[in-house]
Design a protein around this motif. Structure first.
Motif, mmCIF file in Angstrom:
data_model
loop_
_atom_site.group_PDB
_atom_site.id
_atom_site.type_symbol
_atom_site.label_atom_id
_atom_site.label_comp_id
_atom_site.label_asym_id
_atom_site.label_seq_id
_atom_site.Cartn_x
_atom_site.Cartn_y
_atom_site.Cartn_z
ATOM 1 N N ALA A 45 0.799 -1.219 0.000
ATOM 2 C CA ALA A 45 0.000 0.000 0.000
ATOM 3 C C ALA A 45 0.833 1.271 0.000
ATOM 4 C CB ALA A 45 -0.923 0.009 1.225
ATOM 5 N N SER A 46 2.023 1.237 0.557
ATOM 6 C CA SER A 46 2.829 2.458 0.692
ATOM 7 C C SER A 46 3.116 3.100 -0.651
ATOM 8 C CB SER A 46 4.137 2.141 1.426
ATOM 9 O OG SER A 46 3.882 1.755 2.757
ATOM 10 N N GLU A 47 3.540 2.300 -1.636
ATOM 11 C CA GLU A 47 3.856 2.866 -2.943
ATOM 12 C C GLU A 47 2.598 3.351 -3.647
ATOM 13 O OE1 GLU A 47 6.224 4.375 -5.749
ATOM 14 O OE2 GLU A 47 6.867 3.409 -3.869
ATOM 15 N N LEU A 48 1.510 2.605 -3.476
ATOM 16 C CA LEU A 48 0.237 3.017 -4.090
ATOM 17 C C LEU A 48 -0.239 4.344 -3.511
ATOM 18 C CD1 LEU A 48 -2.204 2.381 -5.896
ATOM 19 C CD2 LEU A 48 -3.186 1.127 -3.948
ATOM 20 N N ILE A 49 -0.146 4.489 -2.186
ATOM 21 C CA ILE A 49 -0.566 5.735 -1.537
ATOM 22 C C ILE A 49 0.317 6.891 -1.991
ATOM 23 C CG2 ILE A 49 -0.734 6.914 0.687
ATOM 24 C CD1 ILE A 49 -1.497 4.231 1.913
ATOM 25 N N LYS A 50 1.598 6.628 -2.078
ATOM 26 C CA LYS A 50 2.538 7.686 -2.468
ATOM 27 C C LYS A 50 2.222 8.230 -3.858
ATOM 28 C CE LYS A 50 7.504 8.555 -2.991
ATOM 29 N NZ LYS A 50 8.855 7.971 -2.881
ATOM 30 N N THR A 51 1.990 7.343 -4.806
ATOM 31 C CA THR A 51 1.734 7.784 -6.186
ATOM 32 C C THR A 51 0.361 8.442 -6.349
ATOM 33 O OG1 THR A 51 0.953 5.553 -6.714
ATOM 34 C CG2 THR A 51 3.257 6.058 -7.173
ATOM 35 N N SER A 52 -0.621 8.039 -5.529
ATOM 36 C CA SER A 52 -1.968 8.595 -5.675
ATOM 37 C C SER A 52 -2.174 9.869 -4.867
ATOM 38 C CB SER A 52 -3.015 7.553 -5.272
ATOM 39 O OG SER A 52 -2.842 7.164 -3.927
ATOM 40 N N VAL A 53 -1.486 9.991 -3.730
ATOM 41 C CA VAL A 53 -1.691 11.143 -2.850
ATOM 42 C C VAL A 53 -0.831 12.336 -3.268
ATOM 43 C CG1 VAL A 53 -1.431 11.980 -0.470
ATOM 44 C CG2 VAL A 53 -2.406 9.725 -0.902
ATOM 45 N N GLU A 54 0.341 12.087 -3.826
ATOM 46 C CA GLU A 54 1.245 13.177 -4.208
ATOM 47 C C GLU A 54 0.585 14.191 -5.146
ATOM 48 O OE1 GLU A 54 5.099 12.203 -5.878
ATOM 49 O OE2 GLU A 54 5.970 12.233 -3.877
ATOM 50 N N PRO A 55 -0.125 13.760 -6.197
ATOM 51 C CA PRO A 55 -0.792 14.735 -7.070
ATOM 52 C C PRO A 55 -1.858 15.553 -6.346
ATOM 53 C CG PRO A 55 -0.618 12.603 -8.159
ATOM 54 C CD PRO A 55 -0.246 12.387 -6.741
ATOM 55 N N VAL A 56 -2.533 14.936 -5.367
ATOM 56 C CA VAL A 56 -3.559 15.657 -4.609
ATOM 57 C C VAL A 56 -2.931 16.733 -3.743
ATOM 58 C CG1 VAL A 56 -5.396 15.419 -2.898
ATOM 59 C CG2 VAL A 56 -5.063 13.631 -4.611
ATOM 60 N N LEU A 57 -1.831 16.386 -3.053
ATOM 61 C CA LEU A 57 -1.128 17.388 -2.247
ATOM 62 C C LEU A 57 -0.612 18.528 -3.102
ATOM 63 C CD1 LEU A 57 0.928 15.123 0.210
ATOM 64 C CD2 LEU A 57 -1.141 16.417 0.712
ATOM 65 N N GLU A 58 -0.134 18.192 -4.294
ATOM 66 C CA GLU A 58 0.370 19.229 -5.197
ATOM 67 C C GLU A 58 -0.750 20.175 -5.613
ATOM 68 O OE1 GLU A 58 3.251 21.291 -7.321
ATOM 69 O OE2 GLU A 58 3.457 19.695 -5.815
ATOM 70 N N GLN A 59 -1.949 19.617 -5.763
ATOM 71 C CA GLN A 59 -3.095 20.438 -6.152
ATOM 72 C C GLN A 59 -3.451 21.464 -5.082
ATOM 73 O OE1 GLN A 59 -6.536 18.078 -7.054
ATOM 74 N NE2 GLN A 59 -7.877 19.851 -7.318
ATOM 75 N N TYR A 60 -3.254 21.098 -3.816
ATOM 76 C CA TYR A 60 -3.589 21.994 -2.707
ATOM 77 C C TYR A 60 -2.360 22.663 -2.100
ATOM 78 C CZ TYR A 60 -8.199 19.947 -2.975
ATOM 79 O OH TYR A 60 -9.442 19.556 -3.417
ATOM 80 N N ARG A 61 -1.269 22.573 -2.788
ATOM 81 C CA ARG A 61 -0.024 23.153 -2.284
ATOM 82 C C ARG A 61 -0.177 24.660 -2.083
ATOM 83 N NH1 ARG A 61 3.670 25.446 -5.394
ATOM 84 N NH2 ARG A 61 2.924 24.322 -7.245
ATOM 85 N N PRO A 62 0.182 25.163 -0.885
ATOM 86 C CA PRO A 62 0.059 26.597 -0.616
ATOM 87 C C PRO A 62 1.089 27.391 -1.410
ATOM 88 C CG PRO A 62 1.122 25.496 1.229
ATOM 89 C CD PRO A 62 0.664 24.423 0.291
ATOM 90 N N VAL A 63 0.819 28.667 -1.606
ATOM 91 C CA VAL A 63 1.686 29.508 -2.429
ATOM 92 C C VAL A 63 3.062 29.699 -1.798
ATOM 93 C CG1 VAL A 63 -0.224 30.754 -3.508
ATOM 94 C CG2 VAL A 63 0.684 31.574 -1.335
ATOM 95 N N ILE A 64 3.159 29.493 -0.480
ATOM 96 C CA ILE A 64 4.445 29.682 0.191
ATOM 97 C C ILE A 64 5.444 28.591 -0.186
ATOM 98 C CG2 ILE A 64 3.885 28.361 2.271
ATOM 99 C CD1 ILE A 64 5.276 30.513 3.909
ATOM 100 N N LEU A 65 4.927 27.477 -0.750
ATOM 101 C CA LEU A 65 5.786 26.362 -1.141
ATOM 102 C C LEU A 65 5.862 26.251 -2.654
ATOM 103 C CD1 LEU A 65 4.520 23.616 1.359
ATOM 104 C CD2 LEU A 65 6.374 25.266 1.682
#
Length: 566
Positions: free
Chosen positions: A89-109
């Motif tokens: 599950a770790s690799e699956l979560i990493k590949t699926s969650v990373e794009p979501v975090l990038e979508q909500y990434r704050p402007v400070i980052l």
């Protein structure tokens, strides 16, 4: 002689045997009929009926009546296979969650990625499962999960200033309910076409952030920005009614995807008896209203300073995706200026309780926490008007908040054109630029009578009269005084010219006439939404601020809608 005696005895015994047989058959038939009735009644018994007949202690252990089944066996098996689940599950979560975090990434980052992700050695525990009736289309299962895990999660972030930081996410505590939907049911193994999963209810989500080799709090704004990103990503990406679809068999499953099903019009009218949080003066309340707790979908009212009985009369519009399970939440805060606002109370309304196309006027009791079953403390009430409009029902009634309600006569003629091209152009133009609807007209108010008016003089009577006023325009009228009556009858009609019906309010204040002035008794506040929609209606309103009493009214509306672009 003996022959006739024997014949007599034989006939008598025969008749007796026949009568006994007939009676026996009748008795058996009656018993069979009663038994059939009893069996039929048992077949119709529900679980609740059986609980009334016999205490649960007398049932065998294999009979379980709880809607939520325990899953000890599943937790034991999960503990055994967890190391393998962690790796898969770790690799699956990493590949699926990373794009979501990038979508909500704050402007400070400038960048937000995983440098390490493992789920740790502690497996989650499933505390219950329940099956929800879903007709013949599919099977819906809800799993309640609790996880106090020790995962190893490191985020590699880069700020706008070029600084790279490894942020560790640790001490995760989570409790929630996941919904699994197996649909559609098919006649091919495994007998369902796809699986949908969603976080049905998040009860708790706690975690800590730590800079590897340092303290995240030493960098201003970073901790709050990352925490907000994680929470927003969870709220928007997998929280119900959002759902993820995993196809099992080839096919088109677009009908399972999340789609808007209607619009909820909300008028935040007022609140009363709010808690005073200020040492000097009174609270400065404002309200936050939402269906889904996403920043771009949450609506905030204006702040009304130094007031425990604020009147907002503000209108908001929300998209509804699942009227059967979603609810509207109202949270009232005390504005503390530069400091964080303090919650005064919250309330919610289930959308399934709303009748489509009909305005519902509700007073909601404010509580400290929506998850609490009971709250004995009085935190005040909030007054809402709600109108749910499913898509496809827009033409079934006049929605005064809709831009099309404000079309001019020329626009109506064009919309009715036979080729429909003009109507399409108008609709596109309306969608491109939101119109602010202005409804002008004449409001006729008949003050019929009052009942159970509280006594104000030593003789146990009152001399009541009513002052009527429009909040926005300030226009006023007054009934005559009815002397020595606790149930006065006026039957007086007053007409008000209303310039903006959707944003104005009618205030009726009941006073007791006195030789040296007047004594305030109570008031009623009415928005004009219902009378604009229905044209006319009778109503009985409780007096707010009085120990008892109510006003009987008749309202009628004659309007000419116009519009202006905003």
């Amino acid at each position: 002689m003996s022959f006739f005696f024997g014949l007599f005895i034989g006939i008598t015994v025969g008749i007796g045997l026949i009568m006994a047989f007939v009676r026996s058959e009748n008795y058996r038939s009656k018993r069979r009929s009663q038994l059939a009735t009893t069996v039929s009644a048992f077949s119709k018994m529900t679980v609740e009926d059986s609980k009334k007949l016999l205490p649960l202690d007398y049932y065998p252990s294999w009979v379980v009546f709880s809607e939520k089944q325990k899953l000890k066996w599943l937790n034991l098996e999960l503990d055994k296979i967890w190391p393998y689940v962690d790796q898969a599950a770790s690799e699956l979560i990493k590949t699926s969650v990373e794009p979501v975090l990038e979508q909500y990434r704050p402007v400070i980052l400038s960048s937000l990625k995983f440098s390490k992700l493992t789920l740790g050695t502690v497996a989650p525990q499933f505390t219950g499962v329940s099956i929800i009736e879903d007709g013949e289309e599919g099977i819906t299962m809800e799993l309640e999960m609790q996880w106090d895990g020790n995962p190893s999660i490191v985020l590699d972030i880069k700020t706008k200033f070029g600084v790279s930081l490894p942020i560790q996410v640790k001490d995760i505590g989570f409790t929630g309910v996941f919904r699994l939907m197996f649909k559609p049911l098919v006649d091919e193994f495994p007998c369902f076409g796809a699986v949908c999963y969603s976080l049905r209810h998040k009860k708790k989500l706690d975690f800590k952030l730590k800079v590897v080799g340092g303290d995240v709090s030493s960098i201003p704004g970073i901790s709050d920005a990352i925490e907000s990103t994680i929470r927003d990503a969870i709220e928007d990406s997998i929280t119900w009614p959002v759902r993820k679809i995993i196809p099992i068999l080839p096919g088109d499953y677009s009908d399972l995807e999340l789609k808007p099903v209607g619009i909820l019009e909300v008028k935040l009218v007022q609140a009363k008896e709010l808690t005073n949080k200020d040492i000097i003066g009174k609270s400065d309340p404002y309200a936050v209203v939402y269906i889904r707790p996403l920043p771009d979908r949450m609506k905030k009212s204006r702040t009304i300073n130094n007031q425990l009985n604020p009147i907002w009369n503000e209108h908001f519009e929300f998209i509804v995706e699942d009227a059967s399970t979603q609810h509207l939440v109202v949270k009232v805060y005390d504005d503390e200026g530069v400091q964080a606002s303090e919650l005064l109370g919250c309330a919610q309304v289930l959308l399934k309780d709303l009748e489509p196309g009909k305005v519902k006027d509700v007073w909601l009791k404010l509580v400290k926490d929506l998850d609490l079953q009971r709250d004995t403390k009085n935190r005040g009430q909030v007054h809402l008007e709600l109108l749910y409009i499913p898509f496809g029902m827009e033409n079934a009634f006049n929605n005064p908040f809709a831009p099309k309600f404000s079309m001019t006569s020329l626009e109506k003629v064009l919309k009715a054109g036979s080729d429909g091209s003009e109507a399409g152009d108008l609709e596109k133009a309306s969608n491109q630029k939101r119109r602010e609807v202005i409804v002008r007209g004449v409001l006729s108010v008949t003050v019929i009578s009052a009942e159970e008016v509280p006594a104000t003089d030593i003789m146990g009577k009152a001399d009541p009269y009513v002052i009527l006023s429009l909040k926005k325009s300030g226009a006023k009228n007054k009934t005559r005084v009815v002397n020595d009556s606790l149930n006065p009858v006026w039957n007086q009609t007053f007409d008000f010219v209303v310039e903006d019906g959707l944003h104005d309010m009618l205030i009726l204040e009941l006073y007791d006439h006195d030789t040296f002035g007047k004594d305030y008794i109570g008031r009623c506040i009415i928005t004009l939404t219902r009378v604009i929609m229905e044209g006319e209606y009778n109503d009985t309103l409780l007096l707010d601020g009085a120990k008892s009493g109510k006003l009987n009214l008749y309202l009628k509306w004659s309007a000419q809608p116009i519009y202006r672009d905003s």
